[in-house]
Design a protein around this motif. Structure first.
Motif, mmCIF file in Angstrom:
data_model
loop_
_atom_site.group_PDB
_atom_site.id
_atom_site.type_symbol
_atom_site.label_atom_id
_atom_site.label_comp_id
_atom_site.label_asym_id
_atom_site.label_seq_id
_atom_site.Cartn_x
_atom_site.Cartn_y
_atom_site.Cartn_z
ATOM 1 N N THR A 144 0.847 -1.188 0.000
ATOM 2 C CA THR A 144 0.000 0.000 0.000
ATOM 3 C C THR A 144 0.885 1.242 0.000
ATOM 4 N N ILE A 145 0.565 2.191 -0.867
ATOM 5 C CA ILE A 145 1.205 3.503 -0.853
ATOM 6 C C ILE A 145 0.109 4.524 -0.573
ATOM 7 N N ASP A 146 0.225 5.237 0.556
ATOM 8 C CA ASP A 146 -0.846 6.169 0.892
ATOM 9 C C ASP A 146 -0.592 7.530 0.237
ATOM 10 N N SER A 147 -1.507 8.452 0.478
ATOM 11 C CA SER A 147 -1.435 9.753 -0.187
ATOM 12 C C SER A 147 -0.258 10.598 0.283
ATOM 13 N N SER A 148 0.366 10.215 1.415
ATOM 14 C CA SER A 148 1.556 10.925 1.899
ATOM 15 C C SER A 148 2.842 10.345 1.334
ATOM 16 N N GLY A 149 2.722 9.237 0.602
ATOM 17 C CA GLY A 149 3.894 8.573 0.059
ATOM 18 C C GLY A 149 4.443 7.474 0.937
ATOM 19 N N ASN A 150 3.805 7.247 2.089
ATOM 20 C CA ASN A 150 4.240 6.150 2.946
ATOM 21 C C ASN A 150 3.950 4.821 2.273
ATOM 22 N N VAL A 151 4.896 3.882 2.442
ATOM 23 C CA VAL A 151 4.762 2.572 1.802
ATOM 24 C C VAL A 151 4.587 1.512 2.888
ATOM 25 N N GLY A 152 3.569 0.693 2.718
ATOM 26 C CA GLY A 152 3.331 -0.385 3.657
ATOM 27 C C GLY A 152 3.397 -1.733 2.974
ATOM 28 N N ILE A 153 4.122 -2.655 3.585
ATOM 29 C CA ILE A 153 4.153 -4.051 3.130
ATOM 30 C C ILE A 153 3.554 -4.875 4.246
ATOM 31 N N GLY A 154 2.439 -5.521 3.957
ATOM 32 C CA GLY A 154 1.735 -6.280 4.979
ATOM 33 C C GLY A 154 0.801 -5.435 5.812
ATOM 34 N N THR A 155 0.614 -4.169 5.462
ATOM 35 C CA THR A 155 -0.309 -3.283 6.163
ATOM 36 C C THR A 155 -0.903 -2.300 5.173
ATOM 37 N N ASP A 156 -2.170 -1.941 5.374
ATOM 38 C CA ASP A 156 -2.811 -0.969 4.493
ATOM 39 C C ASP A 156 -2.876 0.415 5.119
ATOM 40 N N SER A 157 -2.181 0.586 6.264
ATOM 41 C CA SER A 157 -2.179 1.908 6.906
ATOM 42 C C SER A 157 -0.775 2.235 7.409
ATOM 43 N N PRO A 158 0.170 2.394 6.497
ATOM 44 C CA PRO A 158 1.541 2.699 6.922
ATOM 45 C C PRO A 158 1.645 4.090 7.519
ATOM 46 N N ASN A 159 2.318 4.195 8.668
ATOM 47 C CA ASN A 159 2.542 5.497 9.304
ATOM 48 C C ASN A 159 4.025 5.857 9.340
ATOM 49 N N ARG A 160 4.813 5.171 8.527
ATOM 50 C CA ARG A 160 6.230 5.453 8.358
ATOM 51 C C ARG A 160 6.529 5.517 6.864
ATOM 52 N N ASP A 161 7.713 6.047 6.512
ATOM 53 C CA ASP A 161 8.093 6.069 5.099
ATOM 54 C C ASP A 161 8.050 4.665 4.500
ATOM 55 N N LEU A 162 8.528 3.687 5.275
ATOM 56 C CA LEU A 162 8.416 2.277 4.887
ATOM 57 C C LEU A 162 8.094 1.483 6.136
ATOM 58 N N LEU A 163 6.978 0.783 6.122
ATOM 59 C CA LEU A 163 6.561 -0.032 7.253
ATOM 60 C C LEU A 163 6.307 -1.448 6.768
#
Length: 245
Positions: A32-51
């Motif tokens: 998942t890449i959110d509108s802030s550019g955070n990238v999540g692997i295994g999560t759809d709500s990343p709160n870090r640059d890469l989570l």
């Protein structure tokens, strides 16, 4: 909007949803890449640059940097950097959720010391500090010597040295003085030069210079002659070569 890519065995979906860009395998979202550019692997709500997250019991999260080339200069590097002297600290944090944090890295605001701290970041519980001159501090955040060890609590050990035969030597601070405490119950404490005993203190308290087995409270010998001081309940005596002087 969505795009589906599939073959006879697998289907992958690329879609936008709630301002996020998602890649899924048809069963669950994988990236998942959110509108802030955070990238999540295994999560759809990343709160870090890469989570990267896993929630399956017994599973591991592994991030690897590998260089398969077996030649000189073929390195595998993980790098952390900040923008300059006024920036923050480059460090790695190790966290046990709701229990504690450990941090390893460079304290940019404290003369660029390398630190290990029981904290998220530096400035509190800095247990090891290495300054840019190579001086190492343990319990000392501003080391002035190649090894600078500090314990601010009287009566607690500063350092312990032990060998395979369970012989321990402990450096202890007491009120107003420092003590060397050996836990060897048979041979005591030895001071040596070039591997040879020069002073031996036995567990009984007998002190020998030139001998490893003093029979008196204080005995000095050069191998040919000796002088000894022995304490008794009603006084003391000096012996020269075994003759009461």
């Amino acid at each position: 909007a969505a795009l589906s890519v599939k073959d006879s065995n697998n289907e992958w979906n690329l879609a936008t949803y709630n301002n996020n860009f998602n890649i899924s395998d048809g069963i669950e979202e994988r990236i998942t890449i959110d509108s802030s550019g955070n990238v999540g692997i295994g999560t759809d709500s990343p709160n870090r640059d890469l989570l990267v997250r896993k929630t399956t019991d017994g599973s591991n999260v592994r991030i690897s940097s590998e260089n398969a080339s077996d030649t000189v200069g073929s390195d595998a590097v993980v790098s952390m950097s900040v923008g300059g002297a006024s920036a923050g600290d480059p460090f790695i944090a190790y966290t046990i959720s709701s229990v504690l944090n450990w941090s390893v890295g460079v304290d940019n605001s404290d003369s660029d010391k390398f630190k290990i701290s029981k904290n998220f970041g530096f400035g509190s519980n800095d247990y090891l500090s290495i300054n840019t001159s190579g001086d190492v501090g343990i319990g000392e955040t501003d080391p002035s010597y190649k090894l600078d060890v500090h314990n601010g609590t009287a009566g607690e050990g500063i350092a312990r040295f032990s060998g395979a035969d369970s012989d321990d030597m402990i450096i202890v601070t007491e009120d107003g003085y420092m003590a060397i405490d050996t836990r060897n119950a048979s041979t005591g404490l030895s001071f040596q030069m070039q591997g040879a005993d020069k002073v031996r203190i036995l567990p009984s308290g007998n002190v020998g210079i030139g001998t490893t087995s003093p029979v008196a409270k204080f005995e000095v010998t050069d191998g040919a002659s000796s002088i000894a001081l022995q304490e008794y309940s009603n006084g003391a005596a000096i012996f020269l070569d075994g003759v009461n002087g």
